[in-house]
Design a protein around this motif. Structure first.
Motif, short mmCIF file in Angstrom:
data_model
loop_
_atom_site.label_atom_id
_atom_site.label_comp_id
_atom_site.label_asym_id
_atom_site.label_seq_id
_atom_site.Cartn_x
_atom_site.Cartn_y
_atom_site.Cartn_z
N LEU A 119 0.91 -1.12 -0.26
CA LEU A 119 -0.07 0.42 -0.19
C LEU A 119 0.42 1.50 0.25
N GLN A 120 1.81 1.05 0.66
CA GLN A 120 2.74 2.46 1.09
C GLN A 120 3.62 2.30 -0.69
N ASP A 121 4.07 1.46 -1.14
CA ASP A 121 4.36 1.92 -2.99
C ASP A 121 3.01 1.84 -3.79
N HIS A 122 1.80 1.36 -3.26
CA HIS A 122 1.27 1.64 -4.67
C HIS A 122 0.62 3.82 -3.85
N LEU A 123 1.06 4.06 -2.30
CA LEU A 123 0.84 4.98 -2.77
C LEU A 123 1.29 6.33 -3.29
N ASP A 124 2.59 5.68 -3.99
CA ASP A 124 3.76 6.56 -3.81
C ASP A 124 3.53 6.40 -5.72
N CYS A 125 3.08 5.08 -6.41
CA CYS A 125 2.57 5.47 -7.63
C CYS A 125 1.40 5.92 -8.16
N GLU A 126 0.46 6.50 -7.77
CA GLU A 126 -0.05 6.41 -7.77
C GLU A 126 0.31 8.24 -7.83
N ARG A 127 0.69 9.33 -7.28
CA ARG A 127 1.63 10.24 -7.23
C ARG A 127 2.19 10.54 -8.10
N LYS A 128 3.02 9.38 -7.89
CA LYS A 128 4.00 9.67 -9.45
C LYS A 128 3.10 10.06 -10.31
N ALA A 129 2.02 8.64 -11.05
CA ALA A 129 1.08 8.66 -11.94
C ALA A 129 0.90 10.28 -12.82
N SER A 130 -0.07 10.62 -10.99
CA SER A 130 -0.43 12.11 -11.50
C SER A 130 0.72 13.14 -11.94
N SER A 131 1.56 12.58 -11.44
CA SER A 131 1.94 14.24 -11.22
C SER A 131 3.10 14.04 -13.06
N PRO A 142 5.24 6.15 4.03
CA PRO A 142 6.26 5.56 3.84
C PRO A 142 7.69 7.18 3.97
N SER A 143 8.62 6.53 4.86
CA SER A 143 8.79 8.23 4.82
C SER A 143 10.61 8.88 4.16
N SER A 144 10.27 8.37 3.12
CA SER A 144 10.92 8.25 2.09
C SER A 144 10.60 7.83 0.46
N MET A 145 9.97 8.89 -0.09
CA MET A 145 9.40 7.80 -1.57
C MET A 145 10.60 8.16 -2.48
N GLY A 146 11.10 6.88 -3.38
CA GLY A 146 12.23 6.57 -3.24
C GLY A 146 12.03 6.80 -5.61
N GLU A 147 13.26 6.18 -5.87
CA GLU A 147 12.73 5.86 -7.28
C GLU A 147 12.19 4.31 -7.59
N ASP A 148 11.82 4.32 -8.86
CA ASP A 148 11.02 3.20 -9.05
C ASP A 148 11.88 2.41 -9.70
N PRO A 149 12.71 0.99 -9.56
CA PRO A 149 13.47 0.70 -10.40
C PRO A 149 12.93 0.54 -11.20
N TYR A 150 11.85 -0.04 -11.85
CA TYR A 150 10.75 -0.22 -13.35
C TYR A 150 10.87 0.64 -13.92
N VAL A 151 10.53 1.80 -13.34
CA VAL A 151 10.13 3.02 -14.38
C VAL A 151 11.80 3.63 -14.97
N LYS A 152 12.59 3.32 -13.84
CA LYS A 152 13.97 4.47 -14.25
C LYS A 152 14.36 2.83 -15.15
N GLY A 153 13.90 1.84 -14.88
CA GLY A 153 14.31 0.94 -16.13
C GLY A 153 13.45 0.57 -17.19
N LEU A 154 12.85 1.84 -17.55
CA LEU A 154 11.96 2.11 -19.11
C LEU A 154 12.61 3.26 -19.91
N ILE A 155 12.56 4.54 -18.51
CA ILE A 155 12.98 5.24 -19.24
C ILE A 155 14.25 5.70 -19.52
N LYS A 156 15.11 4.88 -19.02
CA LYS A 156 16.55 5.30 -19.94
C LYS A 156 16.84 4.14 -20.80
N LYS A 157 15.52 3.66 -21.25
CA LYS A 157 15.78 3.02 -22.76
C LYS A 157 15.15 4.39 -23.59
#
Length: 194
Positions: A27-39, A84-99
Motif C-alpha cells: 500500500l505504501q508503494d502503491h500510494l507513491d505510484c499514484e502520486r508519480k502517475a499524477s505528476s 513512507p518515510s521517503s519516496m524513492g525511485e521506482d526501479p521499473y520505471v527508471k529502467g524503462l526511461i533509460k531506454k
C-alpha cells in the motif's frame, strides 16, 4: 484499431505472494505510484504545452490518479499505516526511461508509450491483487483500479496517434513491449506495484 499491446511476460505468482504477505508495504508503494502517475500526466503538459489536443485528457488522467492517491491514503489511515518515510525511485520505471530516445519528438513518443506500458502492467497487477484479496471492499477497490489502469493504457497510445503515423506508433510499441519484459523480468520480487 487496438490502442495498446498486451504485456509479454505475465507477473509471477511469487510477486502476488510477496504482495499478500506484505500488504502494508504494498500500500505504501502503491500510494507513491499514484502520486508519480499524477505528476507524470501533468509533466506532459508542462513539457509539451503546444500539444493542445491531448491536454484535456492529460488533466483528467492527472486528476484521476490523484484521486487514486487519496483513496489509497484513506485505506492506509483506516489500517493505521504511516506514510513512507521517503519516496524513492521506482526501479521499473527508471529502467524503462533509460531506454527512451533523447530527441524531443522521439522522446515524446517514447514517454507516451512508456506511460501506456506502465498502465497496462499496473492493470494486470491490480487484477491479480483483486483476485487474491478476501476483503470485499478491498477487492472492489482493486477491481476498479484494474479497469482504470487498463483505460489509461489505451489513452496514451491514442494520444501518440494524434502526432505520429500509426505504423511508427505500433512498431515502437511492439519494441517497448519487448523492453518491458526485459526490465520486469530483471527486477527483484518485492511487495511493490513494480
Amino acid at each position: 484499431m487496438k490502442l495498446n499491446l498486451d504485456i509479454k511476460s505475465p507477473s509471477s505468482t511469487a510477486w502476488i505472494t510477496a504482495v499478500m504477505e506484505n500488504f502494508d508495504d504494498f500500500l505504501q508503494d502503491h500510494l507513491d505510484c499514484e502520486r508519480k502517475a499524477s505528476s507524470m500526466a501533468m509533466s506532459f503538459i508542462a513539457k509539451y504545452p503546444d500539444r493542445k489536443e491531448i491536454i484535456p485528457e492529460l488533466i483528467e488522467t492527472g486528476i484521476e490518479e490523484l484521486e487514486h492517491f487519496q483513496q489509497v491514503y484513506q485505506l492506509m489511515v483506516k489500517r493505521d499505516i504511516p506514510l513512507p518515510s521517503s519516496m524513492g525511485e521506482d526501479p521499473y520505471v527508471k529502467g524503462l526511461i533509460k531506454k527512451c530516445h533523447s530527441g524531443r519528438e522521439e522522446r515524446f513518443l517514447d514517454r507516451l508509450l512508456v506511460a501506456s506500458i506502465v498502465e497496462t502492467r499496473g492493470a494486470e497487477r491490480f487484477k491479480m491483487v483483486s483476485d487474491a484479496l478476501d476483503d470485499p471492499e478491498l477487492k472492489r477497490f482493486y477491481k476498479m483500479l484494474w479497469t482504470s489502469e487498463a483505460k489509461h493504457g489505451h489513452i496514451f497510445v491514442k494520444m501518440a496517434l494524434n502526432y505520429f503515423p500509426e505504423d511508427q506508433v505500433y512498431k515502437r510499441l511492439e519494441w517497448w513491449v519487448d523492453q518491458e519484459q526485459e526490465v520486469i523480468d530483471g527486477l527483484e520480487i518485492r511487495a511493490a506495484l513494480h
